[in-house]
Design a protein around this motif. Sequence first.
Motif, PDB file in Angstrom:
ATOM      1  N   ILE A 320      -2.174   1.238 -11.830  1.00 41.03           N
ATOM      2  CA  ILE A 320      -3.222   0.238 -11.621  1.00 41.03           C
ATOM      3  C   ILE A 320      -2.894  -0.633 -10.409  1.00 41.03           C
ATOM      4  N   SER A 321      -1.620  -0.983 -10.242  1.00 38.01           N
ATOM      5  CA  SER A 321      -1.232  -1.894  -9.161  1.00 38.01           C
ATOM      6  C   SER A 321      -1.455  -1.288  -7.774  1.00 38.01           C
ATOM      7  N   VAL A 322      -1.377   0.048  -7.664  1.00 36.53           N
ATOM      8  CA  VAL A 322      -1.542   0.689  -6.342  1.00 36.53           C
ATOM      9  C   VAL A 322      -2.848   1.476  -6.228  1.00 36.53           C
ATOM     10  N   LEU A 323      -3.691   1.386  -7.254  1.00 38.50           N
ATOM     11  CA  LEU A 323      -4.892   2.225  -7.268  1.00 38.50           C
ATOM     12  C   LEU A 323      -5.835   1.914  -6.114  1.00 38.50           C
ATOM     13  N   SER A 324      -5.935   0.648  -5.744  1.00 38.18           N
ATOM     14  CA  SER A 324      -6.837   0.267  -4.650  1.00 38.18           C
ATOM     15  C   SER A 324      -6.443   0.948  -3.343  1.00 38.18           C
ATOM     16  N   VAL A 325      -5.128   1.027  -3.058  1.00 38.33           N
ATOM     17  CA  VAL A 325      -4.698   1.642  -1.798  1.00 38.33           C
ATOM     18  C   VAL A 325      -4.779   3.173  -1.881  1.00 38.33           C
ATOM     19  N   LEU A 326      -4.617   3.739  -3.083  1.00 41.46           N
ATOM     20  CA  LEU A 326      -4.802   5.189  -3.231  1.00 41.46           C
ATOM     21  C   LEU A 326      -6.262   5.559  -3.024  1.00 41.46           C
ATOM     22  N   ILE A 327      -7.170   4.718  -3.502  1.00 35.99           N
ATOM     23  CA  ILE A 327      -8.599   4.933  -3.253  1.00 35.99           C
ATOM     24  C   ILE A 327      -8.873   4.886  -1.748  1.00 35.99           C
ATOM     25  N   ALA A 328      -8.180   3.982  -1.055  1.00 37.52           N
ATOM     26  CA  ALA A 328      -8.344   3.883   0.400  1.00 37.52           C
ATOM     27  C   ALA A 328      -7.890   5.158   1.093  1.00 37.52           C
ATOM     28  N   VAL A 329      -6.741   5.726   0.680  1.00 38.23           N
ATOM     29  CA  VAL A 329      -6.253   6.963   1.285  1.00 38.23           C
ATOM     30  C   VAL A 329      -7.268   8.092   1.100  1.00 38.23           C
ATOM     31  N   TYR A 330      -7.915   8.113  -0.046  1.00 36.66           N
ATOM     32  CA  TYR A 330      -8.896   9.162  -0.322  1.00 36.66           C
ATOM     33  C   TYR A 330     -10.120   9.031   0.583  1.00 36.66           C
ATOM     34  N   ASN A 331     -10.548   7.800   0.863  1.00 33.38           N
ATOM     35  CA  ASN A 331     -11.833   7.580   1.537  1.00 33.38           C
ATOM     36  C   ASN A 331     -11.747   7.185   3.003  1.00 33.38           C
ATOM     37  N   ASN A 332     -10.628   6.591   3.416  1.00 32.89           N
ATOM     38  CA  ASN A 332     -10.539   5.989   4.745  1.00 32.89           C
ATOM     39  C   ASN A 332      -9.548   6.763   5.617  1.00 32.89           C
ATOM     40  N   PRO A 333     -10.004   7.411   6.691  1.00 39.16           N
ATOM     41  CA  PRO A 333      -9.087   8.185   7.531  1.00 39.16           C
ATOM     42  C   PRO A 333      -8.017   7.345   8.205  1.00 39.16           C
ATOM     43  N   ASN A 334      -8.222   6.038   8.300  1.00 38.58           N
ATOM     44  CA  ASN A 334      -7.237   5.166   8.940  1.00 38.58           C
ATOM     45  C   ASN A 334      -6.212   4.594   7.969  1.00 38.58           C
ATOM     46  N   ALA A 335      -6.423   4.766   6.683  1.00 39.69           N
ATOM     47  CA  ALA A 335      -5.482   4.208   5.714  1.00 39.69           C
ATOM     48  C   ALA A 335      -4.150   4.926   5.805  1.00 39.69           C
ATOM     49  N   CYS A 336      -3.078   4.152   5.919  1.00 41.20           N
ATOM     50  CA  CYS A 336      -1.713   4.690   5.905  1.00 41.20           C
ATOM     51  C   CYS A 336      -0.953   3.925   4.828  1.00 41.20           C
ATOM     52  N   VAL A 337      -0.622   4.617   3.744  1.00 37.54           N
ATOM     53  CA  VAL A 337       0.001   3.993   2.586  1.00 37.54           C
ATOM     54  C   VAL A 337       1.379   4.613   2.379  1.00 37.54           C
ATOM     55  N   VAL A 338       2.397   3.766   2.292  1.00 36.83           N
ATOM     56  CA  VAL A 338       3.785   4.206   2.119  1.00 36.83           C
ATOM     57  C   VAL A 338       4.296   3.605   0.816  1.00 36.83           C
ATOM     58  N   ILE A 339       4.704   4.459  -0.134  1.00 37.16           N
ATOM     59  CA  ILE A 339       5.107   3.988  -1.457  1.00 37.16           C
ATOM     60  C   ILE A 339       6.477   4.564  -1.812  1.00 37.16           C
ATOM     61  N   ASP A 340       7.390   3.681  -2.161  1.00 37.81           N
ATOM     62  CA  ASP A 340       8.715   4.110  -2.599  1.00 37.81           C
ATOM     63  C   ASP A 340       8.684   4.399  -4.099  1.00 37.81           C
ATOM     64  N   GLU A 341       9.275   5.531  -4.489  1.00 38.15           N
ATOM     65  CA  GLU A 341       9.358   5.936  -5.889  1.00 38.15           C
ATOM     66  C   GLU A 341       7.995   5.900  -6.577  1.00 38.15           C
ATOM     67  N   LEU A 342       7.060   6.618  -6.001  1.00 37.29           N
ATOM     68  CA  LEU A 342       5.707   6.688  -6.547  1.00 37.29           C
ATOM     69  C   LEU A 342       5.718   7.210  -7.978  1.00 37.29           C
ATOM     70  N   ASP A 343       6.662   8.076  -8.309  1.00 37.62           N
ATOM     71  CA  ASP A 343       6.689   8.719  -9.624  1.00 37.62           C
ATOM     72  C   ASP A 343       7.251   7.842 -10.727  1.00 37.62           C
ATOM     73  N   SER A 344       7.784   6.669 -10.387  1.00 39.10           N
ATOM     74  CA  SER A 344       8.482   5.841 -11.366  1.00 39.10           C
ATOM     75  C   SER A 344       7.583   5.509 -12.556  1.00 39.10           C
ATOM     76  N   GLY A 345       7.927   6.050 -13.730  1.00 32.85           N
ATOM     77  CA  GLY A 345       7.200   5.756 -14.956  1.00 32.85           C
ATOM     78  C   GLY A 345       5.904   6.513 -15.128  1.00 32.85           C
ATOM     79  N   VAL A 346       5.538   7.373 -14.152  1.00 32.74           N
ATOM     80  CA  VAL A 346       4.246   8.072 -14.195  1.00 32.74           C
ATOM     81  C   VAL A 346       4.446   9.479 -14.757  1.00 32.74           C
ATOM     82  N   PHE A 347       3.619   9.864 -15.715  1.00 26.14           N
ATOM     83  CA  PHE A 347       3.672  11.194 -16.310  1.00 26.14           C
ATOM     84  C   PHE A 347       3.547  12.238 -15.211  1.00 26.14           C
ATOM     85  N   GLU A 348       4.454  13.221 -15.191  1.00 29.08           N
ATOM     86  CA  GLU A 348       4.553  14.129 -14.050  1.00 29.08           C
ATOM     87  C   GLU A 348       3.294  14.957 -13.829  1.00 29.08           C
ATOM     88  N   TYR A 349       2.621  15.353 -14.881  1.00 31.55           N
ATOM     89  CA  TYR A 349       1.419  16.168 -14.700  1.00 31.55           C
ATOM     90  C   TYR A 349       0.314  15.331 -14.046  1.00 31.55           C
TER      91      TYR A 349
END
Length: 445
Positions: A320-349
């Motif tokens: 939820i905390s990073v969903l807004s920027v992930l939505i930006a990556v999907y829709n905006n060709p200029n969005a550049c999002v860098v996330i450390d340990e994206l998988d932390s706590g997230v179900f792998e599938y």
Amino acid sequence: MTIIKIKKIKVQNLRNVRQGEIVLSVNFNTFLKANVIGLYGQNGSGKTTIVDAFGLLKVLISGWVTEVKLPSQEKRLIMAGADTASIEFEFLVENPFGTFFINYYVELQEDDKRLYTTVERITYRENEKGKRSKVLVYVTEEDIQIRKVNLSDMNENTRIQLLVIHQLAKRQYTSFVFHKDLKPLLQDGLSELEMQLFHNIAIDFNHDLHVVNNQNIAPLFEERIMPFSIHLEKTRGSISYDLKGPALLPEDAFYVLCEVIEQSNRVLSAIIPGLTIRINVISKQTMDNGEKGIRFEFLSQRGERELPLRTESEGILKIISVLSVLIAVYNNPNACVVIDELDSGVFEYLLGELLTVIDEDGKGQLIFTSHNLRVLEVLAIKNLWFTSTNEDHRYIQLKGIKEVNNARDVYLRAIQLGGQDEEVYKETKTFKIKRAFRKAGVQPD
């Protein structure tokens, strides 16, 4: 329309990376297609260093708008034993003047307080065969060059102004090249095209660059403070929400979060079936600083059941905390999002599904570090980088992978048997681990 993409990241003597370079598989023909880049490797092998490099870039280029100081020396970003670290970024830019390569290079040292710049260089080259790079600004501790003109060849007034800005940048621990006071002097010495290229990096790219590092996300796990990374049409940045109880925020910040929640709810129930977030406004009140504020809480809603948002798992809260920027990556060709340990706590599938969707139909750039190997099964090998044990050649891509190969299997084989140009894992032996555990459990007499 202006589009800006990262093409190359190069670091030297930054943290535990003596030399390292990552090249993204993007060109002017694939500008509207997403780049989803995963960085994998052993703990402490240099993955987060790339995130730190982007964090430094964000600080440096922000100087055109506001003064942001480089990190304090407590972060120990310069490699032990080295006096200087450097980062270098290459950008691909398409703007109304054409298509261009821009290169920004900076060397950093530290005093007893913070990092400061000692060398900066920004160059560009037209995207045409045979064109050479042209210097826009090149500054060292001894000289300043704007285009082809050195400090000694400038008139006295310009020379004095440049030297003052140079000293200011050092004293303020900011960039000289992107110092806001340098802008008027550049306008006198650069063409309209060249000023546009500066604007493309300092304003356009900076506006759409989001760096989510462990320092940003740690409060979520340690203090139950949830940082919302925000990418809306008129608002970029981060706003923190206190999960421990009803939060009090200024009206402006509250309404921005309302917009983020409205945006996120459109996607959230598709990612986590049945989940939406509701905003419960408790009261309006005057804050201690005299501003008008709103006291409220976020509720997670599943069917008829409502509970405080804090009752959700850490993995869901991170999404939820990073969903807004992930939505930006999907829709905006200029969005550049860098996330450390994206998988932390997230179900792998779920992580694999999210990245597949962005990779197949997204438009921006997502660069992330991860330990979860599920991603190696869903991303193309050209988008996967791995750390090696060689400090002088820290980032590599796996060789010997065909279309039918599973990158996960090849990586695990490289860990166990080698076979790559560089060693990817500093070997650990189970019998040594067992012996160490046994020795650690023996109480001294």
